[in-house]
Scaffold this motif. Sequence first.
Motif, PDB file in Angstrom:
ATOM      1  N   THR A  59      30.590  26.508  65.856  1.00 55.68           N
ATOM      2  CA  THR A  59      31.363  26.787  67.065  1.00 55.68           C
ATOM      3  C   THR A  59      32.851  26.557  66.840  1.00 55.68           C
ATOM      4  O   THR A  59      33.680  27.317  67.340  1.00 55.68           O
ATOM      5  N   SER A  60      33.199  25.532  66.091  1.00 59.24           N
ATOM      6  CA  SER A  60      34.619  25.286  65.821  1.00 59.24           C
ATOM      7  C   SER A  60      35.197  26.354  64.901  1.00 59.24           C
ATOM      8  O   SER A  60      36.363  26.729  65.042  1.00 59.24           O
TER       9      SER A  60
ATOM     10  N   ALA B 177      37.381  34.257  67.302  1.00 61.80           N
ATOM     11  CA  ALA B 177      37.291  34.789  68.664  1.00 61.80           C
ATOM     12  C   ALA B 177      38.676  34.944  69.281  1.00 61.80           C
ATOM     13  O   ALA B 177      38.934  35.914  70.008  1.00 61.80           O
ATOM     14  N   ALA B 178      39.578  34.022  68.990  1.00 55.58           N
ATOM     15  CA  ALA B 178      40.942  34.131  69.521  1.00 55.58           C
ATOM     16  C   ALA B 178      41.654  35.348  68.946  1.00 55.58           C
ATOM     17  O   ALA B 178      42.359  36.073  69.675  1.00 55.58           O
TER      18      ALA B 178
ATOM     19  N   GLY C 235      42.772  38.498  71.186  1.00 53.05           N
ATOM     20  CA  GLY C 235      44.173  38.941  71.182  1.00 53.05           C
ATOM     21  C   GLY C 235      44.305  40.403  70.807  1.00 53.05           C
ATOM     22  O   GLY C 235      45.068  41.153  71.421  1.00 53.05           O
ATOM     23  N   GLY C 236      43.546  40.826  69.793  1.00 57.10           N
ATOM     24  CA  GLY C 236      43.591  42.241  69.400  1.00 57.10           C
ATOM     25  C   GLY C 236      43.032  43.146  70.479  1.00 57.10           C
ATOM     26  O   GLY C 236      43.595  44.213  70.766  1.00 57.10           O
TER      27      GLY C 236
ATOM     28  N   ALA D 183      35.358  41.712  79.815  1.00 52.92           N
ATOM     29  CA  ALA D 183      34.410  41.799  78.698  1.00 52.92           C
ATOM     30  C   ALA D 183      34.007  40.396  78.222  1.00 52.92           C
ATOM     31  O   ALA D 183      32.828  40.140  77.935  1.00 52.92           O
ATOM     32  N   GLY D 184      34.962  39.471  78.157  1.00 51.35           N
ATOM     33  CA  GLY D 184      34.650  38.103  77.753  1.00 51.35           C
ATOM     34  C   GLY D 184      33.734  37.407  78.744  1.00 51.35           C
ATOM     35  O   GLY D 184      32.831  36.669  78.365  1.00 51.35           O
ATOM     36  N   THR D 185      33.952  37.678  80.033  1.00 56.22           N
ATOM     37  CA  THR D 185      33.091  37.100  81.058  1.00 56.22           C
ATOM     38  C   THR D 185      31.674  37.651  80.944  1.00 56.22           C
ATOM     39  O   THR D 185      30.692  36.901  81.085  1.00 56.22           O
ATOM     40  N   CYS D 186      31.553  38.925  80.687  1.00 51.43           N
ATOM     41  CA  CYS D 186      30.215  39.515  80.511  1.00 51.43           C
ATOM     42  C   CYS D 186      29.525  38.962  79.265  1.00 51.43           C
ATOM     43  O   CYS D 186      28.303  38.790  79.257  1.00 51.43           O
ATOM     44  N   LEU D 187      30.287  38.667  78.230  1.00 52.20           N
ATOM     45  CA  LEU D 187      29.695  38.104  77.011  1.00 52.20           C
ATOM     46  C   LEU D 187      29.183  36.686  77.218  1.00 52.20           C
ATOM     47  O   LEU D 187      28.308  36.222  76.472  1.00 52.20           O
ATOM     48  N   LEU D 188      29.685  35.993  78.244  1.00 45.95           N
ATOM     49  CA  LEU D 188      29.188  34.645  78.521  1.00 45.95           C
ATOM     50  C   LEU D 188      27.752  34.653  79.046  1.00 45.95           C
ATOM     51  O   LEU D 188      27.070  33.637  79.008  1.00 45.95           O
TER      52      LEU D 188
END
Length: 98
Positions: A6-7, A13-14, A18-19, A32-37
């Motif tokens: 995870t680290s 992931a950052a 960003g890209g 999209a990030g919220t859906c991936l959660l």
Amino acid sequence: MSTWLTSGARPVAALLAGGLGTWIGVRPTLIAGTCLLVVPLVVLYRSPLRSLLEMPGSPAVAPPSAEALTPPTPPGPTVPHPAVAVDVRHDHSSEGGP
């Protein structure tokens, strides 16, 4: 091992976020990030972990009895615990005195 994974995934992931934010915009990237959660929740919901009642590979161990939890008494005279108040005065009211 999981902490390392995870680290180690955070910088990757950052960079991807960003890209993607530069390419399609910030708001769609956040959506999209919220859906991936939700993905880990779906994976755990569909996995056989929900039906486990005990750890696999662990022997069935009965809980310890009350006798096993009490410490053994040492040999010799019994000494009262210092936190226990012992009243050494005698009640003289039943002797008929004044």
